[in-house]
Design a protein around this motif. Sequence first.
Motif, PDB file in Angstrom:
ATOM      1  N   GLN A  13      -2.361   2.283  -8.707  1.00  0.00           N
ATOM      2  CA  GLN A  13      -3.749   3.068  -7.797  1.00  0.00           C
ATOM      3  C   GLN A  13      -4.893   2.425  -8.182  1.00  0.00           C
ATOM      4  OE1 GLN A  13      -3.110   4.828  -5.348  1.00  0.00           O
ATOM      5  NE2 GLN A  13      -1.409   6.339  -5.584  1.00  0.00           N
ATOM      6  N   LEU A 214       0.410  -6.034  -5.052  1.00  0.00           N
ATOM      7  CA  LEU A 214       0.599  -4.901  -5.529  1.00  0.00           C
ATOM      8  C   LEU A 214       1.777  -4.524  -6.289  1.00  0.00           C
ATOM      9  CD1 LEU A 214      -1.403  -2.865  -2.841  1.00  0.00           C
ATOM     10  CD2 LEU A 214      -2.352  -3.729  -5.189  1.00  0.00           C
ATOM     11  N   LYS A 248      -0.370   1.008  -1.045  1.00  0.00           N
ATOM     12  CA  LYS A 248      -0.356   1.776  -2.098  1.00  0.00           C
ATOM     13  C   LYS A 248       0.638   2.950  -1.957  1.00  0.00           C
ATOM     14  CE  LYS A 248      -4.503   0.122  -4.312  1.00  0.00           C
ATOM     15  NZ  LYS A 248      -5.862   0.587  -5.078  1.00  0.00           N
TER      16      LYS A 248
END
Length: 321
Positions: A13, A214, A248
């Motif tokens: 995050q 990510l 995300k």
Amino acid sequence: MTLPFYDAVKQLQDAYLMFPAFQKAFDQVEANLKLYRATGIAQSLLVLGESGTGKSSLSRLFTERYPMKTLPERDVIPVLFVSIPPAATIAGTVEAVLAKLGDPDPERGTVSVKTARAVKIARGCSVEMMLFDEAQHIQDRGRAHSQYFVGDWLKSFMDALGLPVTLLGLPRMQSLLQVNEQLRRRFAHRLSLSVQPAGIDSNEDNSLELFASLANALPLPLDPRPYGWRELGLRLQFATDGRIAYVKQLLVSAYEHAVNQGNTSITPDTLGSAFTASIWPSGIGQLNPFHSEFIFRPLDRLAEPFQMGEMGSGASQRRLR
């Protein structure tokens, strides 16, 4: 869930990813600040992007680059980051500015008194740049004359400060600039904050690169089987519309599903369950980008997760497969 799980989620995050449009916008904001510091010339910028494309993240990251300093006699705020409140009025907008400047009673006084106080405090805090996020809330005020008044106040406030200003908002923000010609001239320089410009064939490559970068923050690897990497990238593009927030969101949910099921990797099946759980509950079967029978079209129709806004959606302009 264990502590390592929460640590991994927090790391994800907190991650920023400088995809090309994000990097270009960040660099331009910084260039405007450096120009002002070197010459006193204040150039303004409008950054447009759909929800979840990273506008607020860009503002926070830039503010972190130039943080507030607390001195014995005063605070120094090089970059003032203000989120414009919903259905913004002039009073509400200037109160939001005063609150960010540390004014103990931002609601005190008339609009003109508040505005003068905001200018005085900003100068006292050596503010060199202002970032206004959620700028479409000015446009959302309603009728054109109301939009004009709020926009005209913003123009006057900018003139009084003489600082570079960046407005960040949804694409419909452009309608405010059509109402207020003087404000439009000040924001002639505009950038779009999207992972990939429309019409370019490498959307899936960019989405996969974004997702994989990510995913490196998580302990579990990404496994594309039974699809190839390029096809997985295409499916990821449809599942997230290339928006950082959705990427995300999908990864966190997929990681949680994998951990709960005792899996050693994040697979398309896991991503499919995560898509339904975290992005679109109705996204099942042919409407789930990770399902084998997915119809390979943008999910931007009525009641779908990337439904086109009134100013249009990037997804609808991308090529169909």
